[in-house]
Design a protein around this motif. Structure first.
Motif, short mmCIF file in Angstrom:
data_model
loop_
_atom_site.label_atom_id
_atom_site.label_comp_id
_atom_site.label_asym_id
_atom_site.label_seq_id
_atom_site.Cartn_x
_atom_site.Cartn_y
_atom_site.Cartn_z
N LEU A 91 0.82 -1.22 0.00
CA LEU A 91 0.00 0.00 0.00
C LEU A 91 0.85 1.27 0.00
O LEU A 91 0.46 2.28 -0.58
CB LEU A 91 -0.95 0.01 1.20
CG LEU A 91 -2.10 -0.99 1.09
CD1 LEU A 91 -2.95 -0.96 2.35
CD2 LEU A 91 -2.98 -0.69 -0.11
N PHE A 92 2.00 1.24 0.66
CA PHE A 92 2.81 2.46 0.71
C PHE A 92 3.95 2.46 -0.31
O PHE A 92 4.31 3.50 -0.83
CB PHE A 92 3.36 2.69 2.12
CG PHE A 92 2.32 3.27 3.05
CD1 PHE A 92 1.97 4.61 2.96
CD2 PHE A 92 1.68 2.47 3.98
CE1 PHE A 92 1.00 5.15 3.79
CE2 PHE A 92 0.72 3.01 4.82
CZ PHE A 92 0.37 4.35 4.73
N TYR A 93 4.53 1.29 -0.56
CA TYR A 93 5.75 1.28 -1.38
C TYR A 93 5.48 0.94 -2.83
O TYR A 93 6.22 1.35 -3.71
CB TYR A 93 6.76 0.28 -0.82
CG TYR A 93 7.31 0.66 0.54
CD1 TYR A 93 8.54 1.31 0.66
CD2 TYR A 93 6.59 0.39 1.69
CE1 TYR A 93 9.03 1.66 1.90
CE2 TYR A 93 7.09 0.74 2.94
CZ TYR A 93 8.31 1.37 3.03
OH TYR A 93 8.79 1.73 4.25
N LEU A 94 4.46 0.14 -3.10
CA LEU A 94 4.33 -0.42 -4.45
C LEU A 94 3.26 0.24 -5.30
O LEU A 94 2.95 -0.26 -6.37
CB LEU A 94 4.04 -1.93 -4.36
CG LEU A 94 5.11 -2.80 -3.70
CD1 LEU A 94 4.69 -4.25 -3.70
CD2 LEU A 94 6.45 -2.64 -4.40
N ILE A 95 2.67 1.34 -4.85
CA ILE A 95 1.56 1.89 -5.63
C ILE A 95 1.98 3.05 -6.53
O ILE A 95 1.15 3.68 -7.15
CB ILE A 95 0.41 2.37 -4.71
CG1 ILE A 95 0.92 3.45 -3.77
CG2 ILE A 95 -0.21 1.20 -3.98
CD1 ILE A 95 -0.18 4.31 -3.21
N ALA A 96 3.28 3.31 -6.61
CA ALA A 96 3.74 4.48 -7.37
C ALA A 96 3.29 4.45 -8.83
O ALA A 96 3.19 3.39 -9.42
CB ALA A 96 5.25 4.57 -7.30
#
Lengths: 94, 202
Positions: free
Chosen positions: B197-202
């Motif tokens: 949710l924080f690292y892979l949604i770019a």
């Protein structure tokens, strides 16, 4: 199963297999989100996270070996959280 | 009789109590995930842009560290059942060290963000919109709360190491160790969801 004092000893091998598959799933989710698939990549990343948590719940947390009661309760809590999530999103024009 | 009540031991009851506590923790974090979901739904672009600021490599490394530590604490429960106290202590120590490494990584990660002026209430963030502020607010709050759980888990594990060494926890009486394991796995599961949710949604 009759004797509640007997606790199943899970082998190191089982844990290591689960660990390796968890790491593979992690790398897979990083790899999948690197390819730009738009909204699909988020769904894939979250599905992989769901599979990983299922592995942790069932093997590391012994739900697979324990009494059914625990699994039913965990499923109930997850269902409750999902319902609250859906109901919340109903307010945001979903 | 008095001896009996003093020495009351209920494996199933203790474990059930731990699970009930874990449910409250799940609902606690579940609420935060809903806040995250709604915020992201309303500020999709800002969330994607902000997520690019996060270091995927450090996030992946920390994920793997936590997964290994979960495996080692699970193995420590098997080894206490096999009456191998020394191996149990070794596995618990590895878990503890991995927890420390996780927190050190977190320290450097947060430090780098703060150096770039990305922290709640900073001048840099105020120049951005609400979406960025929400993202970093949730990032610090959720990963911070998770780190707090790591610290509590580490204290729990440290107590278990002492108890195994003292012989208070052994092959016939290890529910406390099992509960410490359950707590540590819960922390792992929360991270399993925080990571994408924080690292892979770019």
């Amino acid at each position: 199963m009759e004797n509640s004092e007997e606790h199943k000893i899970v082998s190191f091998k089982t844990y290591l297999i689960i660990l390796v598959s968890l790491i593979c799933f992690t790398l897979l989710s990083v790899f999948v989100t690197k390819i730009d698939l738009g909204n699909i990549s988020i769904i894939v990343a979250l599905s992989i996270a769901a599979i990983k948590s299922l592995l942790v719940f069932s093997v590391f947390m012994h739900l697979y070996y324990d009494k059914k009661m625990y699994s039913i309760m965990v499923a109930g809590v997850i269902l409750l959280m999902t319902l609250v999530l859906i109901i919340t999103f109903l307010d945001y024009g979903f | 009789m008095e001896q009996d009540t003093h020495d009351h031991y209920d494996h199933e009851g203790s474990k059930l109590g731990m699970w009930l506590f874990i449910f409250t923790e799940l609902l606690f974090f579940g609420g935060l995930f809903i806040v995250y979901g709604v915020s992201r739904y309303k500020n999709g672009i800002a969330f994607s842009m902000s997520a690019e600021e996060l270091d995927v490599t450090i996030g992946t490394v920390n994920t793997i560290i936590l997964l290994i530590s979960s495996a080692t604490i699970a193995m420590s429960i098997s080894s206490i059942q096999m009456k191998k106290a020394k191996l149990t202590i070794a596995l618990l120590s590895v878990t503890l060290i991995l927890g420390i490494i996780f927190l050190i990584n977190k320290y450097f990660e947060w430090g780098a963000k703060i150096d770039h002026g990305l922290y709640p209430g900073s001048d840099v963030l105020q120049q951005f919109g609400n979406g960025e502020t929400l993202f970093f607010g949730l990032y610090y709050f959720m990963t911070g709360l998770h780190a707090l759980h790591i610290i509590i888990g580490m204290i729990f594990i440290a107590v278990m190491i002492v108890k195994v060494r003292n012989g208070k926890i052994h092959a016939d009486r290890f529910v406390q160790l099992e509960n410490a394991g359950l707590y540590w796995h819960l922390v792992d599961i929360i991270w399993i969801f925080l990571f994408p949710l924080f690292y892979l949604i770019a």
